[in-house]
Design an enzyme around this catalytic site. Structure first.
Site, PDB file in Angstrom:
ATOM      1  N   SER A  38      25.121 -15.313  17.728  1.00 28.24           N
ATOM      2  CA  SER A  38      25.154 -16.698  17.255  1.00 28.24           C
ATOM      3  C   SER A  38      26.271 -16.912  16.237  1.00 28.24           C
ATOM      4  O   SER A  38      27.025 -17.896  16.310  1.00 28.24           O
ATOM      5  CB  SER A  38      23.803 -17.066  16.631  1.00 28.24           C
ATOM      6  N   ALA A  55      29.604  -5.657   8.695  1.00 28.68           N
ATOM      7  CA  ALA A  55      28.840  -4.792   7.788  1.00 28.68           C
ATOM      8  C   ALA A  55      27.343  -4.835   8.072  1.00 28.68           C
ATOM      9  O   ALA A  55      26.571  -4.135   7.416  1.00 28.68           O
ATOM     10  CB  ALA A  55      29.097  -5.187   6.337  1.00 28.68           C
ATOM     11  N   ASP A 104      27.430   0.026  14.213  1.00 23.65           N
ATOM     12  CA  ASP A 104      28.194   0.398  15.404  1.00 23.65           C
ATOM     13  C   ASP A 104      27.819  -0.488  16.592  1.00 23.65           C
ATOM     14  O   ASP A 104      28.684  -0.929  17.349  1.00 23.65           O
ATOM     15  CB  ASP A 104      27.951   1.868  15.746  1.00 23.65           C
ATOM     16  N   THR A 126      32.201  -1.327   9.429  1.00 26.78           N
ATOM     17  CA  THR A 126      32.288  -0.460   8.245  1.00 26.78           C
ATOM     18  C   THR A 126      32.068   1.003   8.598  1.00 26.78           C
ATOM     19  O   THR A 126      32.476   1.889   7.852  1.00 26.78           O
ATOM     20  CB  THR A 126      31.282  -0.891   7.169  1.00 26.78           C
ATOM     21  N   THR A 156      30.963   8.663   4.291  1.00 29.09           N
ATOM     22  CA  THR A 156      32.037   9.575   3.906  1.00 29.09           C
ATOM     23  C   THR A 156      32.199   9.655   2.397  1.00 29.09           C
ATOM     24  O   THR A 156      32.392  10.743   1.837  1.00 29.09           O
ATOM     25  CB  THR A 156      33.355   9.149   4.586  1.00 29.09           C
ATOM     26  N   THR A 157      32.112   8.522   1.716  1.00 32.41           N
ATOM     27  CA  THR A 157      32.240   8.571   0.255  1.00 32.41           C
ATOM     28  C   THR A 157      31.030   9.250  -0.377  1.00 32.41           C
ATOM     29  O   THR A 157      31.155   9.955  -1.384  1.00 32.41           O
ATOM     30  CB  THR A 157      32.477   7.163  -0.337  1.00 32.41           C
ATOM     31  N   HIS A 182      26.696   5.353  12.049  1.00 33.91           N
ATOM     32  CA  HIS A 182      26.291   5.150  10.654  1.00 33.91           C
ATOM     33  C   HIS A 182      24.769   5.163  10.671  1.00 33.91           C
ATOM     34  O   HIS A 182      24.118   4.132  10.784  1.00 33.91           O
ATOM     35  CB  HIS A 182      26.822   3.811  10.137  1.00 33.91           C
TER      36      HIS A 182
END
EC number: 1.1.1.27
Length: 314
Positions: A104, A121, A126, A146, A152-153, A178
């Site tokens: 939408s 985000a 994914d 994202t 990773t951080t 993710h």
């Protein structure tokens, strides 16, 4: 695509959307920031609150609530809208409801005449990046999720803490979903340029057995935060702002975003977290690491799981 106005639209003014907006303003990334939400009063209130701090920021910036017509001349549209992950839920549990919301939103953005870059985000990121691409009709490179940027951080921070090293001197990636099937790429993790397995032999602060525990801690970090405070938003807010910065400044930065695979890592037809060169056009190129056999097998499992979910919502 040339960045013209440094105008960014954020869709969804919940915790994540406002954290992204706050991060972008503090870093002086945008000239104009427009907030869109189904609750117009919420968007207006957040815009007013953010405006109160603009004079302390690095740059003067226009901040206001708007609607989908504002997307027409935006450089970037950041989508954060969707139902939140609750304690005990995986990110994939959110898929059916959030896929409908994403379709939408993207339809309304494209109806405005938007011709920029999407940054996604919303979770599961994914899957929803795929949905955004499929709905938009844009080239895959212009839809940037994202991905595993936040994972990773977290990974670098946890390893750096164990080793008592500045996180900026630790290099390594989480790839894949993710979420629960993400993969720590130990075969390409270095500390000061030295492979991690060589480094820990002399460092003695952690052993090989600790590496698995560390990657599991990273994988479960969101669950711990959600149990304690119901939601995660500061980390993803700063991670998303980093991606926006790379696009607006045409940085050619390598970030583990959710990008579309066209044969890289032996996979295709799916968006997932992989190191990618990010510039003003979105994803310029995917960096294909020579991962080891175990990591490749785990990555294949992660991608396979994502493909199954995508098929279930078509």
């Amino acid at each position: 695509m040339k960045i013209t106005s440094r105008k960014v639209v954020v869709i969804g003014t919940g915790f994540v959307g406002t954290s992204i907006a706050y991060s972008m303003i503090n870093q002086g990334l945008v000239n104009e920031l427009v907030l869109i939400d189904v609750n117009q009063d919420k968007a207006e209130g957040e815009a007013l609150d953010l405006l109160d701090g603009v004079s302390w920021g690095q740059e003067n910036v226009i901040v206001r609530a708007g609607d989908y017509k504002d997307c027409k001349n935006a450089d970037i549209v950041v989508v954060t809208a969707g139902v939140n992950q609750k304690p005990g839920q995986s990110r994939l549990d959110l898929v059916n409801t959030n896929a409908k919301i994403m379709r939408s939103i993207v339809t309304q953005v494209m109806d405005s005449g938007f011709d920029g870059i999407f940054v996604i985000a919303s979770n599961p990121v994914d899957i929803l990046t795929y949905v955004a691409w499929e709905t938009s009709g844009l080239d895959q490179s212009r839809i940037v999720g994202t991905g595993t940027t936040l994972d990773t951080t977290r990974f670098r921070k946890e390893l750096a803490t164990k080793l008592e090293i500045d996180p900026r001197s630790v290099h390594g990636y989480i790839i894949g979903e993710h979420g629960d099937s993400e993969v720590a790429v130990w075969s390409h993790t270095t500390v000061g340029g030295k492979p991690i397995l060589e480094f820990i032999v002399k460092n003695k602060k952690i052993g090989v057995e600790d590496l698995s525990n560390l990657s599991n801690k990273v994988k479960n970090a969101a669950y711990e935060i959600i149990d304690k405070k119901q939601a995660t938003y500061y980390g993803i807010g700063m991670s998303t702002a980093r991606i926006v910065k790379a696009i607006l400044n045409n940085e050619q930065a390598i970030l583990p975003v959710s990008a579309y695979l066209r044969g890289e890592y032996g996979q295709e037809g799916v968006f997932t977290g992989v190191p990618s060169i990010v510039n003003q056009n979105g994803v310029r190129e995917i960096i294909e690491l020579n991962i080891d056999a175990y990591e490749k097998k785990q990555f294949e499992k992660s991608v396979s799981q994502l493909k199954e979910v995508i098929e279930s919502i078509k």
